[in-house]
Design a protein around this motif. Structure first.
Motif, short mmCIF file in Angstrom:
data_model
loop_
_atom_site.label_atom_id
_atom_site.label_comp_id
_atom_site.label_asym_id
_atom_site.label_seq_id
_atom_site.Cartn_x
_atom_site.Cartn_y
_atom_site.Cartn_z
N UNK A 4 0.79 -1.23 0.00
CA UNK A 4 0.00 0.00 0.00
C UNK A 4 0.83 1.28 0.00
N UNK A 5 2.10 1.19 0.40
CA UNK A 5 2.86 2.42 0.59
C UNK A 5 3.12 3.18 -0.71
N UNK A 6 3.07 2.48 -1.83
CA UNK A 6 3.30 3.17 -3.11
C UNK A 6 2.14 4.07 -3.50
N UNK A 7 0.96 3.83 -2.93
CA UNK A 7 -0.21 4.64 -3.24
C UNK A 7 -0.14 5.96 -2.48
N UNK A 8 -0.32 7.06 -3.19
CA UNK A 8 -0.26 8.37 -2.56
C UNK A 8 -1.47 8.58 -1.65
N UNK A 9 -1.33 9.44 -0.64
CA UNK A 9 -2.46 9.74 0.26
C UNK A 9 -3.67 10.25 -0.54
N UNK B 8 11.67 0.77 4.89
CA UNK B 8 12.36 1.58 5.89
C UNK B 8 13.57 2.29 5.29
N UNK B 9 14.22 1.65 4.32
CA UNK B 9 15.40 2.25 3.69
C UNK B 9 15.04 3.33 2.68
N UNK B 10 13.99 3.12 1.90
CA UNK B 10 13.61 4.05 0.85
C UNK B 10 12.11 4.37 0.91
N UNK B 11 11.68 5.01 1.97
CA UNK B 11 10.25 5.28 2.12
C UNK B 11 9.80 6.44 1.24
N UNK B 12 8.57 6.41 0.74
CA UNK B 12 8.04 7.60 0.06
C UNK B 12 7.99 8.75 1.06
N UNK B 13 8.15 9.96 0.58
CA UNK B 13 8.21 11.12 1.47
C UNK B 13 6.96 11.35 2.28
N UNK B 14 5.83 10.82 1.83
CA UNK B 14 4.56 11.02 2.51
C UNK B 14 4.25 9.91 3.51
N UNK B 15 5.09 8.90 3.59
CA UNK B 15 4.81 7.72 4.42
C UNK B 15 5.40 7.87 5.82
N UNK B 16 4.60 7.61 6.84
CA UNK B 16 5.06 7.60 8.23
C UNK B 16 4.67 6.26 8.84
N UNK B 17 5.65 5.54 9.39
CA UNK B 17 5.40 4.26 10.03
C UNK B 17 5.76 4.36 11.51
N UNK B 18 4.88 3.84 12.37
CA UNK B 18 5.14 3.85 13.81
C UNK B 18 5.04 2.41 14.31
N UNK B 19 6.15 1.89 14.80
CA UNK B 19 6.20 0.53 15.31
C UNK B 19 6.06 0.57 16.84
N UNK B 20 5.02 -0.04 17.36
CA UNK B 20 4.81 -0.08 18.81
C UNK B 20 5.48 -1.32 19.37
N UNK B 21 6.29 -1.14 20.39
CA UNK B 21 7.13 -2.25 20.84
C UNK B 21 7.31 -2.22 22.36
#
Length: 372
Positions: free
Chosen positions: A121-126, A154-167
């Protein structure tokens, strides 16, 4: 919920606000901290702010503070649970993957869920906002295959993508995963705040104080255990029965008490399942069994507190007489040894050892015997 509604996590939020104000919004975060301290609430409120069309801006002692307006189209859709630019990812989504129908929810967070609900899904723009936000719950359950699948994003994320890993156990994440994320630490919640929140839920103040300490100052965990109904007196009643039984426990009681603990664990698990129908039954069984073992651990911890004169910090302050009787049979070193053995039993729960055998081993160790 807005960011201003989050309490006791000011340091974590301030660090993110400063980066955002400076134009250094991260693309990947690890929210690290114990279960129930507000990681998901904070992540959701942060996502809502990022997606908001009319962000509020205020000045405080820590600098500029951005928050969601709560009124724009994005905020209203977010609060309704259907925002197209937001995705919470958890292992129970396996059932909704291409080949997951009817599969039992695994212990680990499977690669198929990561692939289909994040990577694909990350390739799809908001669609509505400037960002697409993905929250990965229980990221410590990501197995190596799942984490390796994440690496390219994680290495090459789209500029609009934000990922939050809860750990809750950051050491379980691969070094390659940790190195590509900004780590945000979450601390404990003030005991008085937890008690206040539980009392607002009509929990008796003494019981609320117990759950605050039993949960190791985790509001979410305290609320989970205090709100589940089991019989007339809830899980709190089961706790009191276990502590009372331990205060007079002898070797000959092992099998009988192990059976009662196993039955109590099943009751608690069934109550959790009734309240959390979408969660893995295996996970809830383990949560219940670990909770019963931790009640035993709390008794030995209180023996040590009595020994050093730290009575005010007792977890089972409501059963001081029973703990005092228990303390008469164990030195502080002996209590510490029993705690160490009980933590081994917690690991057995994760290894799917037969539950009744775990409780029998736990009680035999308390009596000075062991099957191993």
């Amino acid at each position: 919920m807005n960011l201003t509604d989050i309490f006791c996590q000011g340091r974590a939020i301030t660090s993110m606000q400063r980066a955002f104000a400076a134009g250094r919004q991260g693309h990947a975060y690890i929210f690290a901290g114990a279960d129930g301290v507000g990681k998901f609430s904070t992540a959701s409120a942060w996502a809502k702010m990022l997606l908001c069309h009319e962000k509020t801006v205020s000045e405080g002692s820590e600098g500029v503070f951005y928050d969601s307006c709560g009124k724009c189209e994005s905020c209203l859709i977010f609060e309704g649970g259907g925002h197209p630019d937001f995705q919470a990812i958890y292992k129970e989504l396996l059932e909704f993957t291409k080949d997951g129908k009817g599969k039992t929810t695994p212990v680990d967070l499977p690669k198929a869920v990561i692939n289909e609900f994040l990577i694909d899904k990350v390739a799809s723009r908001p669609k509505m906002s400037d960002f697409s936000v993905y929250i990965v719950k229980e990221s410590h359950r990501l197995n190596p295959a799942s984490q390796n699948a994440l690496l390219k994003v994680l290495e090459e994320p789209p500029g609009y993508c934000v990922m939050i890993l809860l750990c809750n156990s950051i050491e379980k994440l691969l070094p390659t995963t940790r190195s590509r994320c900004q780590v945000v630490r979450f601390g404990e919640i003030d005991e008085n705040i937890i008690v206040e929140k539980l009392v607002e839920m009509s929990v008796d103040p003494a019981e609320a104080k117990f759950w605050a300490r039993f949960s190791e100052l985790s509001l979410g965990t305290a609320m989970d255990w205090a709100s589940v109904q089991v019989g007339e007196n809830g899980i709190y009643g089961i706790k009191r029965e276990i502590i009372s039984a331990l205060s007079v426990y002898r070797l000959g009681d092992s099998l009988d008490l192990a059976g009662k603990m196993s039955a109590a664990s099943k009751q608690i698990s069934e109550a959790f399942s009734a309240k959390n129908k979408n969660l893995s039954k295996t996970d809830l069984n383990r949560r219940a069994a670990k909770g019963v073992i931790r009640m035993v651990i709390s008794a030995f911890s209180d023996v040590i507190r009595l020994g050093v004169g730290d009575d005010d910090a007792m977890i089972n302050f409501d059963q001081r007489a029973e703990i005092a009787a228990f303390a008469g049979r164990f030195s502080m070193d002996g209590a510490a040894d029993k705690i160490s053995k009980a933590y081994e039993n917690l690991l057995w729960v994760d290894s799917s050892v037969n539950e009744k055998l775990i409780f029998e081993e736990l009680l035999l160790n308390i009596a000075g015997c062991s099957t191993i």
